[in-house]
Design a protein around this motif. Structure first.
Motif, mmCIF file in Angstrom:
data_model
loop_
_atom_site.group_PDB
_atom_site.id
_atom_site.type_symbol
_atom_site.label_atom_id
_atom_site.label_comp_id
_atom_site.label_asym_id
_atom_site.label_seq_id
_atom_site.Cartn_x
_atom_site.Cartn_y
_atom_site.Cartn_z
ATOM 1 N N LEU A 19 0.820 -1.209 0.000
ATOM 2 C CA LEU A 19 0.000 0.000 0.000
ATOM 3 C C LEU A 19 0.856 1.262 0.000
ATOM 4 O O LEU A 19 0.528 2.235 -0.691
ATOM 5 C CB LEU A 19 -0.935 -0.014 1.211
ATOM 6 C CG LEU A 19 -2.078 -1.025 1.151
ATOM 7 C CD1 LEU A 19 -2.825 -1.064 2.484
ATOM 8 C CD2 LEU A 19 -3.035 -0.701 0.011
ATOM 9 N N ALA A 20 1.953 1.244 0.761
ATOM 10 C CA ALA A 20 2.845 2.409 0.774
ATOM 11 C C ALA A 20 3.517 2.589 -0.582
ATOM 12 O O ALA A 20 3.665 3.718 -1.074
ATOM 13 C CB ALA A 20 3.896 2.248 1.871
ATOM 14 N N GLY B 66 3.657 11.531 -1.831
ATOM 15 C CA GLY B 66 4.309 10.382 -2.441
ATOM 16 C C GLY B 66 5.652 10.059 -1.823
ATOM 17 O O GLY B 66 5.980 8.891 -1.588
ATOM 18 N N SER B 67 6.440 11.095 -1.524
ATOM 19 C CA SER B 67 7.765 10.831 -0.959
ATOM 20 C C SER B 67 7.679 10.351 0.483
ATOM 21 O O SER B 67 8.498 9.535 0.925
ATOM 22 C CB SER B 67 8.658 12.072 -1.071
ATOM 23 O OG SER B 67 8.160 13.140 -0.308
ATOM 24 N N TRP B 68 6.665 10.810 1.229
ATOM 25 C CA TRP B 68 6.462 10.276 2.587
ATOM 26 C C TRP B 68 6.022 8.820 2.520
ATOM 27 O O TRP B 68 6.429 7.999 3.357
ATOM 28 C CB TRP B 68 5.440 11.109 3.346
ATOM 29 C CG TRP B 68 6.005 12.370 3.940
ATOM 30 C CD1 TRP B 68 5.666 13.656 3.618
ATOM 31 C CD2 TRP B 68 7.003 12.467 4.967
ATOM 32 N NE1 TRP B 68 6.397 14.548 4.363
ATOM 33 C CE2 TRP B 68 7.225 13.856 5.209
ATOM 34 C CE3 TRP B 68 7.740 11.540 5.695
ATOM 35 C CZ2 TRP B 68 8.142 14.316 6.149
ATOM 36 C CZ3 TRP B 68 8.656 12.004 6.637
ATOM 37 C CH2 TRP B 68 8.845 13.366 6.855
ATOM 38 N N LEU C 36 9.114 6.808 1.960
ATOM 39 C CA LEU C 36 9.851 6.654 3.208
ATOM 40 C C LEU C 36 9.214 5.602 4.108
ATOM 41 O O LEU C 36 9.914 4.767 4.709
ATOM 42 C CB LEU C 36 9.923 7.993 3.938
ATOM 43 C CG LEU C 36 11.051 8.926 3.512
ATOM 44 C CD1 LEU C 36 10.773 10.341 3.995
ATOM 45 C CD2 LEU C 36 12.387 8.441 4.061
ATOM 46 N N ALA C 37 7.894 5.631 4.214
ATOM 47 C CA ALA C 37 7.204 4.626 5.028
ATOM 48 C C ALA C 37 7.431 3.223 4.480
ATOM 49 O O ALA C 37 7.677 2.272 5.233
ATOM 50 C CB ALA C 37 5.703 4.940 5.080
ATOM 51 N N CYS C 38 7.374 3.098 3.167
ATOM 52 C CA CYS C 38 7.562 1.796 2.522
ATOM 53 C C CYS C 38 8.929 1.210 2.846
ATOM 54 O O CYS C 38 9.040 0.055 3.272
ATOM 55 C CB CYS C 38 7.379 1.950 1.010
ATOM 56 S SG CYS C 38 7.599 0.415 0.084
ATOM 57 N N VAL C 39 9.983 1.999 2.661
ATOM 58 C CA VAL C 39 11.331 1.457 2.876
ATOM 59 C C VAL C 39 11.608 1.227 4.361
ATOM 60 O O VAL C 39 12.317 0.282 4.728
ATOM 61 C CB VAL C 39 12.420 2.347 2.232
ATOM 62 C CG1 VAL C 39 12.214 2.442 0.730
ATOM 63 C CG2 VAL C 39 12.479 3.723 2.862
#
Length: 201
Positions: free
Chosen positions: A71-72, A122-124, A127-130
């Motif tokens: 989802l992220a 999108g960039s946050w 960051l959450a994804c990684v």
């Protein structure tokens, strides 16, 4: 798929955007607008692949953590594509079509006013994804391998993209780190599978 080939394929989106960033103008004017527009059109195809590569690292899993990663990654891909379309393609195209010697109108400024916050979302999400990916990999592994440690590069990579888009030097470095880190996490996933197979035997 051969693990080396898979790692290379997963690295390509980030590395390709890092190369594109070397040519990305730092400001939008009529003189730079054609290149600005021209870089963002293929970028529309490549930016989402960074998220797809990250989501690929949890393929075959149905646990909640894997779905958070997916989802992220999806959030990054959609909102960052919106930035690319609005602040990249649309703003570049309009500035180019206005012709030389024309001061940037408020309409172009308004494109950035909506494109920039969408890109921030999108960039946050990236960051959450990684962050979730790295935490999951460290917790699931018996001990961090060299590939896992290299995979940690996705964290500073995502942060540099957050602060620098693909502008040199921060954004270029960020996309390169994302590419290398994603490939390393792919390789470390292979190592964990080998460990599980050895333990089962």
């Amino acid at each position: 798929m051969d693990p080396r080939r898979q790692a290379l394929l997963l690295a390509l989106p980030g590395l390709s955007l890092a190369v594109a960033g070397l040519f990305h103008p730092h400001g939008l004017s009529h003189e730079t607008s054609r290149l600005w527009f021209g870089l963002h059109v293929p970028g529309l195809l490549v930016f989402p692949l960074v998220g797809l590569a990250l989501a690929w690292l949890v393929r075959g899993r149905t646990d909640p953590v894997a779905w958070v990663v997916r989802l992220a990654a999806y959030g990054y891909a959609t909102f960052y594509s919106a930035l690319d379309v609005i602040s990249g393609i649309a703003a570049g195209w309009v500035t180019w079509q206005l012709g030389p010697g024309v001061e940037r109108p408020d309409e172009v400024r308004l494109l950035f006013r909506i494109g920039t916050p969408l890109g921030e979302i999108g960039s946050w999400a990236l960051l959450a994804c990684v962050a979730v990916l790295v935490a999951d990999r460290l917790l699931r592994g018996r001990r961090p391998t060299a590939a896992t440690l290299v995979g940690l590069l996705v964290l500073p990579g995502a942060w540099l993209v957050h602060v620098g888009h693909i502008f040199a030097p921060e954004g270029v470095a960020g996309m390169a780190l994302l590419g290398v880190g994603t490939a390393a996490l792919s390789w470390s996933r292979r190592g964990e599978a080998t460990d599980r197979a050895a333990g089962a035997s």
